[in-house]
Design an enzyme around this catalytic site. Structure first.
Site, PDB file in Angstrom:
ATOM      1  N   PRO A  16     -55.316 -15.032  20.776  1.00 47.09           N
ATOM      2  CG  PRO A  16     -56.064 -17.006  22.038  1.00 47.09           C
ATOM      3  CD  PRO A  16     -55.848 -16.297  20.646  1.00 47.09           C
ATOM      4  CG  MET A  17     -51.812 -12.298  22.670  1.00 44.46           C
ATOM      5  SD  MET A  17     -50.847 -10.864  21.884  1.00 44.46           S
ATOM      6  CE  MET A  17     -52.048 -10.087  20.864  1.00 44.46           C
ATOM      7  CB  ALA A  18     -53.744 -13.071  29.116  1.00 42.73           C
ATOM      8  CB  CYS A 100     -52.359 -21.135  28.897  1.00 43.24           C
ATOM      9  SG  CYS A 100     -51.902 -20.210  30.249  1.00 43.24           S
ATOM     10  CE  LYS A 139     -52.752 -19.233  19.849  1.00 41.42           C
ATOM     11  NZ  LYS A 139     -51.473 -19.446  20.670  1.00 41.42           N
ATOM     12  CG  HIS A 169     -47.170 -21.139  20.158  1.00 40.90           C
ATOM     13  ND1 HIS A 169     -47.385 -19.755  20.952  1.00 40.90           N
ATOM     14  CD2 HIS A 169     -45.758 -20.859  20.098  1.00 40.90           C
ATOM     15  CE1 HIS A 169     -46.298 -19.217  21.152  1.00 40.90           C
ATOM     16  NE2 HIS A 169     -45.308 -19.709  20.551  1.00 40.90           N
ATOM     17  CG  ASN A 200     -49.461 -18.463  17.205  1.00 43.11           C
ATOM     18  OD1 ASN A 200     -49.364 -18.900  18.534  1.00 43.11           O
ATOM     19  ND2 ASN A 200     -49.503 -17.246  17.014  1.00 43.11           N
ATOM     20  NE  ARG A 225     -44.582 -13.298  21.974  1.00 45.99           N
ATOM     21  CZ  ARG A 225     -43.385 -13.869  22.056  1.00 45.99           C
ATOM     22  NH1 ARG A 225     -42.517 -13.303  23.264  1.00 45.99           N
ATOM     23  NH2 ARG A 225     -42.891 -14.814  21.516  1.00 45.99           N
TER      24      ARG A 225
END
Length: 328
Positions: A16-18, A100, A139, A169, A200, A225
Site C-alpha cells: 500500500p502506497m499513498a 505509517c 503491515k 518493513h 518488505n 517504491r
C-alpha cells in the site's frame, strides 16, 4: 503461501502506497504478476463518518480479486466498524496499518505508534478479527526506533488475536524511508510466529527478493517504491521464482504502452485534469533510465492535458527505441 482461502503463489505482493496504489495502478501491477495488491491507507474514522474520499480510496475494480483494503486507526470499536464496511464493499482481506511513520498519523496514536503499545495493538487486531468473516492481516515496521524493536512481540500478540499474516518493513518509525534496511528484524518476527511473514523494505530486484527469503525465512515479499515507474518488477520476480532467470526487459514500445494505459486508467478514475496532474510523478518515474531524458523529465512537471502527456510519452519512446532495453 495461503491467507485464508486464497492461495498466493508465487507470494509477490504490491505494498500500500499513498497516492500510488489506487485502482489504476493496482490493475497494472496485477497484470504484471502481483498476486495480491493492497489499497492506499484509509482512515477508519473517516470511513465510519462517511467520508466520500475515503470510500473512493476503498472502492475496488471489478476482477482485481484477491485484494486487501488497508485501514488505519487505534480505536478498536471504530476499526471494527470500518472493517465491516470494507468487507461489505468487497474486500477479500482487511489489512491493518501499524507502520505509517507520518507525524499526523502517529500523533493520533495510529500507524507505527501502535508498536509502542503492544497490548493496544492486540486489542485493535482482535476487534477487527471478530468483526469480519474475511482474513485480517497487518503491515508494520520493526518498531519505534532502534532501542524499541517491538515487532516480534507485537506479531506474537497479533497471531493470538487471529491475524492470519504480517508484513514487516525492515525499518523503524525513526528511520522513515532513509538509510539501509535491517532484514534481521524480519527474521526475528518469523522466529516468533507460525503465520506467514512477508518481507518488505528495499526489495528492489529479484536478487534482493531471494536474499530476503533466504536470510529471514520470510514466506513472501512485498514491493513498494521499486514498482514506481516499473510495474514489470512483478513479472521479473514471478519469472525468477518459477524459472530461475530474469525475463527480457520491456522495450521502448512496451514501456510507452504501459504509461499510456496508466494515464487512461487514471483519467477514467479521476477525470482528465486531476489525472494528468497525478500522472506527472508517474511519467517522471517511467522516464528513469531512458538515455538523454533529463529534458523530458523536466517537462513532466508541466503537462496538463492528455494530449500533452501522450506527446511526452511519444517523445521518449522515439528517444529510447534505438537503445538496447535493460532492466533499471
Amino acid at each position: 503461501m495461503r491467507i485464508g482461502a486464497w492461495s498466493l503463489d508465487p507470494p509477490v505482493f504490491l505494498a500500500p502506497m499513498a497516492g500510488v496504489s489506487n485502482r489504476a495502478f493496482r490493475v497494472l501491477a496485477r497484470a504484471e504478476g502481483a498476486r495480491l495488491c493492497t489499497t492506499e491507507m484509509v482512515s477508519a474514522k473517516a470511513l465510519v463518518l462517511g467520508g466520500a474520499r475515503s470510500f473512493a480510496i476503498a472502492e475496488l475494480e471489478p476482477g482485481e480479486h484477491p485484494v486487501a483494503v488497508q485501514i488505519a486507526g487505534s480505536d478498536p470499536a471504530v476499526m471494527a466498524e470500518a472493517a465491516r464496511l470494507v468487507e461489505r464493499m468487497g474486500a477479500d482481506i482487511v489489512d491493518i496499518n501499524m507502520g505509517c511513520p507520518v507525524p499526523k498519523v502517529v500523533r493520533n496514536g495510529d500507524g507505527s505508534a501502535l508498536l509502542t503499545d503492544p497490548a493496544k495493538a492486540e486489542a485493535v487486531a482482535r476487534a477487527v478479527v471478530e468483526a469480519v468473516r474475511i482474513p485480517v492481516t497487518v503491515k508494520m515496521r520493526a518498531g519505534w526506533d532502534g532501542e524499541h524493536i517491538t515487532a516480534p512481540e507485537v506479531a506474537e500478540r497479533l497471531e493470538a488475536a487471529g491475524v492470519q499474516a504480517v508484513a514487516v518493513h525492515a525499518r523503524t518509525r525513526e528511520d522513515r524511508y532513509a538509510g539501509p534496511v535491517n532484514w534481521e528484524y524480519i527474521r526475528r518476527v518469523k522466529e516468533r510466529v507460525s503465520i506467514p511473514v512477508i518481507g518488505n523494505g528495499d526489495v528492489d530486484s529479484p536478487a534482493a527478493a531471494l536474499r530476503v527469503l533466504e536470510e529471514t525465512g520470510a514466506d513472501g515479499v512485498m514491493i513498494g517504491r521499486a514498482a514506481l515507474g516499473d510495474p514489470w518488477i512483478f513479472r521479473r520476480l514471478v519469472h525468477v521464482w518459477q524459472h530461475g532467470m530474469d525475463p527480457p526487459p520491456p522495450d521502448a514500445d512496451e514501456r510507452a504502452a504501459m504509461a499510456r494505459a496508466h494515464l487512461d486508467r487514471l483519467i477514467a478514475l479521476r477525470g482528465e485534469g486531476p489525472a494528468v496532474r497525478e500522472m506527472r510523478k508517474h511519467l517522471a518515474w517511467y522516464l528513469r533510465g531512458v538515455p538523454g531524458s533529463s529534458g523530458l523529465r523536466a517537462r513532466t512537471a508541466t503537462v496538463s492535458t492528455r494530449a500533452e502527456a501522450l506527446e511526452l510519452i511519444e517523445a521518449w519512446r522515439e528517444r529510447a527505441r534505438d537503445e538496447a532495453p535493460v532492466w533499471n
